[in-house]
Write a protein that holds these residues in place. Structure first.
Motif, PDB file in Angstrom:
ATOM      1  N   ASP A  89       0.836  -1.193   0.000  1.00 12.42           N
ATOM      2  CA  ASP A  89       0.000   0.000   0.000  1.00 12.42           C
ATOM      3  C   ASP A  89       0.877   1.253   0.000  1.00 12.42           C
ATOM      4  OD1 ASP A  89      -1.560   2.236   1.050  1.00 12.42           O
ATOM      5  OD2 ASP A  89      -3.098   0.757   1.511  1.00 12.42           O
ATOM      6  N   ALA A  90       0.587   2.180  -0.891  1.00  8.49           N
ATOM      7  CA  ALA A  90       1.377   3.412  -1.004  1.00  8.49           C
ATOM      8  C   ALA A  90       1.364   4.221   0.292  1.00  8.49           C
ATOM      9  CB  ALA A  90       0.860   4.262  -2.159  1.00  8.49           C
ATOM     10  N   ALA A  91       0.301   4.118   1.071  1.00  8.47           N
ATOM     11  CA  ALA A  91       0.228   4.859   2.332  1.00  8.47           C
ATOM     12  C   ALA A  91       1.306   4.381   3.312  1.00  8.47           C
ATOM     13  CB  ALA A  91      -1.158   4.709   2.950  1.00  8.47           C
ATOM     14  N   TYR A  92       1.565   3.083   3.346  1.00  7.31           N
ATOM     15  CA  TYR A  92       2.627   2.562   4.215  1.00  7.31           C
ATOM     16  C   TYR A  92       3.992   3.054   3.743  1.00  7.31           C
ATOM     17  CZ  TYR A  92      -0.436  -0.608   6.795  1.00  7.31           C
ATOM     18  OH  TYR A  92      -1.407  -1.130   7.612  1.00  7.31           O
ATOM     19  N   VAL A  93       4.184   3.067   2.447  1.00 11.35           N
ATOM     20  CA  VAL A  93       5.458   3.556   1.898  1.00 11.35           C
ATOM     21  C   VAL A  93       5.662   5.010   2.301  1.00 11.35           C
ATOM     22  CG1 VAL A  93       6.782   3.976  -0.206  1.00 11.35           C
ATOM     23  CG2 VAL A  93       5.329   1.934  -0.043  1.00 11.35           C
ATOM     24  N   GLN A  94       4.638   5.822   2.156  1.00 15.21           N
ATOM     25  CA  GLN A  94       4.732   7.243   2.516  1.00 15.21           C
ATOM     26  C   GLN A  94       4.995   7.426   4.010  1.00 15.21           C
ATOM     27  OE1 GLN A  94       1.005   8.705   0.966  1.00 15.21           O
ATOM     28  NE2 GLN A  94       1.880   9.139  -1.042  1.00 15.21           N
ATOM     29  N   GLY A 100      11.534   8.277   8.250  1.00 13.68           N
ATOM     30  CA  GLY A 100      12.979   8.176   8.090  1.00 13.68           C
ATOM     31  C   GLY A 100      13.512   6.916   7.453  1.00 13.68           C
ATOM     32  N   ALA A 101      12.641   6.068   6.912  1.00 14.91           N
ATOM     33  CA  ALA A 101      13.137   4.882   6.213  1.00 14.91           C
ATOM     34  C   ALA A 101      13.922   5.311   4.981  1.00 14.91           C
ATOM     35  CB  ALA A 101      11.982   3.973   5.796  1.00 14.91           C
ATOM     36  N   ALA A 102      15.000   4.612   4.715  1.00 13.41           N
ATOM     37  CA  ALA A 102      15.815   4.904   3.537  1.00 13.41           C
ATOM     38  C   ALA A 102      15.393   4.057   2.350  1.00 13.41           C
ATOM     39  CB  ALA A 102      17.285   4.668   3.847  1.00 13.41           C
ATOM     40  N   GLY A 103      14.528   3.072   2.600  1.00 10.78           N
ATOM     41  CA  GLY A 103      14.071   2.212   1.520  1.00 10.78           C
ATOM     42  C   GLY A 103      12.857   1.416   1.928  1.00 10.78           C
ATOM     43  N   TYR A 104      12.186   0.863   0.914  1.00  6.68           N
ATOM     44  CA  TYR A 104      10.979   0.061   1.147  1.00  6.68           C
ATOM     45  C   TYR A 104      10.899  -0.980   0.051  1.00  6.68           C
ATOM     46  CZ  TYR A 104       6.105  -0.792   2.595  1.00  6.68           C
ATOM     47  OH  TYR A 104       4.938  -1.345   3.080  1.00  6.68           O
ATOM     48  N   LEU A 105      10.804  -2.237   0.468  1.00  4.41           N
ATOM     49  CA  LEU A 105      10.631  -3.357  -0.456  1.00  4.41           C
ATOM     50  C   LEU A 105       9.446  -4.184  -0.011  1.00  4.41           C
ATOM     51  CD1 LEU A 105      14.216  -4.888  -0.837  1.00  4.41           C
ATOM     52  CD2 LEU A 105      12.962  -3.575  -2.530  1.00  4.41           C
ATOM     53  N   VAL A 106       8.754  -4.774  -0.967  1.00  5.54           N
ATOM     54  CA  VAL A 106       7.710  -5.731  -0.602  1.00  5.54           C
ATOM     55  C   VAL A 106       8.303  -7.136  -0.716  1.00  5.54           C
ATOM     56  CG1 VAL A 106       5.727  -4.281  -1.154  1.00  5.54           C
ATOM     57  CG2 VAL A 106       6.734  -5.712  -2.931  1.00  5.54           C
ATOM     58  N   LYS A 107       7.797  -8.014   0.118  1.00  2.00           N
ATOM     59  CA  LYS A 107       8.327  -9.375   0.179  1.00  2.00           C
ATOM     60  C   LYS A 107       8.064 -10.166  -1.090  1.00  2.00           C
ATOM     61  CE  LYS A 107       8.216  -9.685   5.187  1.00  2.00           C
ATOM     62  NZ  LYS A 107       7.597 -10.319   6.365  1.00  2.00           N
ATOM     63  N   GLN A 108       7.210  -9.664  -1.957  1.00  2.51           N
ATOM     64  CA  GLN A 108       6.923 -10.358  -3.205  1.00  2.51           C
ATOM     65  C   GLN A 108       8.031 -10.183  -4.239  1.00  2.51           C
ATOM     66  OE1 GLN A 108       4.874  -8.480  -1.424  1.00  2.51           O
ATOM     67  NE2 GLN A 108       2.867  -9.402  -1.300  1.00  2.51           N
TER      68      GLN A 108
END
Length: 139
Positions: A89-94, A100-108
Motif C-alpha cells: 500500500d502506497a500509504a505505508y510507503v509514505q 525516516g526509512a531509507a528504503g521500502y521493499l515488498v516481500k513479493q
C-alpha cells in the motif's frame, strides 16, 4: 573491505532464517543480530548500531512503523532502515519514508533485490522501487 552490518527484524523465524541465508551469500554483508518484535528491534539497533536494519512492519509488541521512529531517534544517521513488508500500500510507503526509512521493499520481490537495496541505502541513496506485480502463478 568493510562488511555492511545488518540487523534483521521480523516476527517470523522462517523469514529471518531465509533472509540470513540470502545475506550470507553476500561477501560484503554480515548479519549481526535478529529481532522478533519491535521492542527487540529498537534495543538491538541501539546496542549494535548496525549499518542497516531490515524491518518488517507487522510485528508484535511494537509495530514496525513505531519501531522505525524509535530507531531513527536512538541511533546515528549512519544507521539506515530498509522496510521489508508484505504491505504494498502506497500509504505505508509514505509513512515509512516520512518516519525516516531509507528504503521500502515488498516481500513479493525477487530475493536478489534485497542485497541491492541494502547496498544502495548503505551508500547514502534511497531505495523505493516500484512494487513487483503479483502473479496468480508462482514461478
Amino acid at each position: 573491505m568493510k562488511r555492511i552490518t545488518v540487523l534483521l527484524a521480523d516476527d517470523h523465524t522462517i523469514v529471518r532464517e531465509g533472509l540470513r541465508a540470502i545475506l550470507q551469500l553476500e561477501a560484503d554483508m554480515e548479519v549481526v543480530g535478529e529481532a522478533c518484535n519491535g521492542h527487540q528491534a529498537v534495543a538491538l539497533a541501539t546496542q549494535l548500531v548496525p549499518d542497516v536494519v531490515v524491518m518488517d512492519l507487522a510485528m508484535p509488541l511494537l509495530n514496525g512503523l513505531e519501531a522505525l521512529k524509535r530507531i531513527r531517534a536512538s541511533t546515528p544517521a549512519s544507521t539506515k532502515v530498509l522496510v521489508l513488508s508484505s504491505y504494498d500500500d502506497a500509504a505505508y510507503v509514505q509513512q515509512a519514508r516520512a518516519l525516516g526509512a531509507a528504503g521500502y521493499l515488498v516481500k513479493q520481490n525477487d530475493a536478489h533485490i534485497l542485497a541491492t537495496a541494502i547496498r544502495e541505502i548503505y551508500q547514502g541513496r534511497v531505495y523505493f522501487k516500484p512494487i513487483k506485480p503479483v502473479s496468480l502463478q508462482c514461478p
